[in-house]
Design a protein around this motif. Structure first.
Motif, PDB file in Angstrom:
ATOM      1  N   ILE A   1      -9.945   9.848  10.230  1.00 49.65           N
ATOM      2  CA  ILE A   1      -8.856   8.713   9.514  1.00 49.65           C
ATOM      3  C   ILE A   1      -8.831   7.427  10.359  1.00 49.65           C
ATOM      4  O   ILE A   1      -9.550   7.374  11.546  1.00 49.65           O
ATOM      5  CB  ILE A   1      -6.728   9.026   9.075  1.00 49.65           C
ATOM      6  N   PRO A   2      -8.391   6.588   9.506  1.00 49.78           N
ATOM      7  CA  PRO A   2      -8.221   6.478   8.457  1.00 49.78           C
ATOM      8  C   PRO A   2      -9.214   5.761   7.441  1.00 49.78           C
ATOM      9  O   PRO A   2     -10.469   5.583   7.630  1.00 49.78           O
ATOM     10  CB  PRO A   2      -7.295   3.934   9.026  1.00 49.78           C
ATOM     11  N   CYS A   3      -8.180   6.009   5.867  1.00 51.30           N
ATOM     12  CA  CYS A   3      -9.356   6.030   4.973  1.00 51.30           C
ATOM     13  C   CYS A   3      -8.515   5.160   4.398  1.00 51.30           C
ATOM     14  O   CYS A   3      -7.614   5.792   3.406  1.00 51.30           O
ATOM     15  CB  CYS A   3      -9.673   7.477   4.462  1.00 51.30           C
TER      16      CYS A   3
ATOM     17  N   TYR B   1       0.742  -1.127  -0.037  1.00 50.85           N
ATOM     18  CA  TYR B   1      -0.189  -0.040  -0.089  1.00 50.85           C
ATOM     19  C   TYR B   1       1.091   1.056  -0.366  1.00 50.85           C
ATOM     20  O   TYR B   1       2.225   0.937   0.968  1.00 50.85           O
ATOM     21  CB  TYR B   1      -0.277   0.299   0.906  1.00 50.85           C
ATOM     22  N   GLU B   2       0.273   2.591  -0.710  1.00 51.14           N
ATOM     23  CA  GLU B   2       1.264   3.579  -0.579  1.00 51.14           C
ATOM     24  C   GLU B   2       0.026   4.162   1.184  1.00 51.14           C
ATOM     25  O   GLU B   2      -1.067   4.384   0.708  1.00 51.14           O
ATOM     26  CB  GLU B   2       0.532   4.337  -1.621  1.00 51.14           C
ATOM     27  N   PHE B   3       0.992   5.193   1.337  1.00 56.94           N
ATOM     28  CA  PHE B   3       1.136   5.575   2.948  1.00 56.94           C
ATOM     29  C   PHE B   3       0.092   7.191   2.670  1.00 56.94           C
ATOM     30  O   PHE B   3       1.762   7.847   2.465  1.00 56.94           O
ATOM     31  CB  PHE B   3       1.791   5.167   3.737  1.00 56.94           C
ATOM     32  N   ILE B   4      -0.676   7.430   2.746  1.00 53.06           N
ATOM     33  CA  ILE B   4      -0.075   8.939   2.446  1.00 53.06           C
ATOM     34  C   ILE B   4      -0.700   9.680   4.321  1.00 53.06           C
ATOM     35  O   ILE B   4      -1.412   9.520   4.754  1.00 53.06           O
ATOM     36  CB  ILE B   4      -2.136   9.241   1.824  1.00 53.06           C
TER      37      ILE B   4
ATOM     38  N   TRP C   1      -5.888  17.367  11.966  1.00 54.30           N
ATOM     39  CA  TRP C   1      -6.849  18.288  13.286  1.00 54.30           C
ATOM     40  C   TRP C   1      -6.053  19.678  12.184  1.00 54.30           C
ATOM     41  O   TRP C   1      -6.254  21.058  12.440  1.00 54.30           O
ATOM     42  CB  TRP C   1      -5.707  18.935  14.123  1.00 54.30           C
ATOM     43  N   SER C   2      -5.336  19.328  10.834  1.00 56.85           N
ATOM     44  CA  SER C   2      -4.791  21.072  10.038  1.00 56.85           C
ATOM     45  C   SER C   2      -6.605  21.302   9.673  1.00 56.85           C
ATOM     46  O   SER C   2      -7.619  20.833   9.749  1.00 56.85           O
ATOM     47  CB  SER C   2      -4.016  20.346   9.640  1.00 56.85           C
ATOM     48  N   ALA C   3      -6.151  22.683   8.852  1.00 54.04           N
ATOM     49  CA  ALA C   3      -7.200  24.061   7.720  1.00 54.04           C
ATOM     50  C   ALA C   3      -8.052  23.138   7.267  1.00 54.04           C
ATOM     51  O   ALA C   3      -8.283  22.457   6.660  1.00 54.04           O
ATOM     52  CB  ALA C   3      -6.498  24.917   7.932  1.00 54.04           C
ATOM     53  N   GLN C   4      -7.324  22.152   6.385  1.00 51.43           N
ATOM     54  CA  GLN C   4      -8.108  21.565   5.309  1.00 51.43           C
ATOM     55  C   GLN C   4      -7.382  19.935   5.236  1.00 51.43           C
ATOM     56  O   GLN C   4      -6.330  19.681   4.156  1.00 51.43           O
ATOM     57  CB  GLN C   4      -7.296  22.423   3.799  1.00 51.43           C
ATOM     58  N   PRO C   5      -7.247  19.194   5.889  1.00 47.95           N
ATOM     59  CA  PRO C   5      -6.627  17.761   5.301  1.00 47.95           C
ATOM     60  C   PRO C   5      -7.664  16.762   4.520  1.00 47.95           C
ATOM     61  O   PRO C   5      -8.260  17.666   3.946  1.00 47.95           O
ATOM     62  CB  PRO C   5      -7.480  16.605   7.163  1.00 47.95           C
ATOM     63  N   GLN C   6      -6.264  16.150   3.976  1.00 46.47           N
ATOM     64  CA  GLN C   6      -6.506  15.955   2.612  1.00 46.47           C
ATOM     65  C   GLN C   6      -7.863  14.373   2.282  1.00 46.47           C
ATOM     66  O   GLN C   6      -8.455  13.935   1.716  1.00 46.47           O
ATOM     67  CB  GLN C   6      -5.427  14.881   2.174  1.00 46.47           C
ATOM     68  N   VAL C   7      -7.710  14.262   3.670  1.00 48.24           N
ATOM     69  CA  VAL C   7      -9.217  12.693   3.686  1.00 48.24           C
ATOM     70  C   VAL C   7     -10.547  13.539   3.656  1.00 48.24           C
ATOM     71  O   VAL C   7     -11.027  12.453   3.251  1.00 48.24           O
ATOM     72  CB  VAL C   7      -8.939  11.943   5.011  1.00 48.24           C
TER      73      VAL C   7
END
Ligand SMILES: N[C@@H](CCC(=O)N[C@@H](CS)C(=O)NCC(=O)O)C(=O)O
Length: 202
Positions: free
Chosen positions: A52-54, A29-32, A37-43
């Protein structure tokens, strides 16, 4: 070859459970790495809950929640077969307690990161009581058993190890080992395995 992608962090016990399962099942798997808790989470682009997890599957499907992901991974690469309903029930029962410990310690942690003046002491006490009650039951069970279910390693043990290590990581001032000797012994059983060492919360 298209690989599965896992969005996660190095600290989440839910993500760690999935990473250990992927390693044990030899699923590449690739871990992203993400910061929920950031302003714009990738998830957020994949999970409306922002949690997360997703996992993003090569087919384009998206799956969230560690319990669902764990079940999916077990369909993909079945764990040692559990022959009877009683055996499955034992795994589910102990896994639910271990998951509950993770949920409880995460609630405790979230309260810890609020400004000190706003922290709710009764909430800490309530969560700690839950943890102590669960630990007492687990400790009594582990006095007679090496593993939680069916006297063999299972996802219930994996989940408990993630729970205990998360408590060490975030509630380091609680010396639970001094109170629960059988749990202390249990925790050492998996500690030396590569999949556990490589994913230790940091
Ligand atoms: N039930 C979910 C819980 C996942 C969860 O709470 N993850 C945390 C990280 S440890 C998170 O993403 N928190 C951000 C939020 O809840 O907004 C699971 O089992 O995957």
């Amino acid at each position: 070859m298209l690989t599965l992608k896992l969005i996660g962090s190095y600290t989440s016990p839910y993500v760690r459970k999935i990473r250990i399962m992927l390693a044990k099942k030899n699923i590449p798997y690739e871990f992203i790495l993400d910061d929920v808790w950031s302003a714009q989470p990738q998830v957020l682009a994949f999970n409306p809950l922002g949690q997360i997890p997703c996992i993003l599957l090569p087919t384009g499907e998206i799956l969230t929640d560690s319990r669902s992901i764990a079940e999916y991974l077990d369909w993909l690469v079945p764990a040692p077969a559990l022959a009877t309903i009683a055996q499955r029930l034992a795994v589910l029962k102990w896994q639910a307690i271990a998951e509950g410990i993770i949920d409880t310690s995460v609630k405790y942690r979230i309260e810890q990161i609020r400004p000190a003046a706003l922290q709710w002491q009764d909430w800490f006490a309530r969560q700690k009581d839950k943890l102590r009650r669960c630990f007492a039951i687990l400790d009594a069970h582990l006095e007679r058993h090496t593993w939680l279910a069916n006297d063999q390693y299972s996802v219930a043990d994996l989940t408990l190890q993630c729970a205990l290590n998360f408590i060490d990581f975030r509630m380091g001032d609680w010396d639970w080992r001094a109170e629960f000797a059988n749990l202390k012994r249990f925790e050492t059983q998996l500690a030396n395995q590569a999949a556990y060492i490589e994913t230790m919360p940091r």
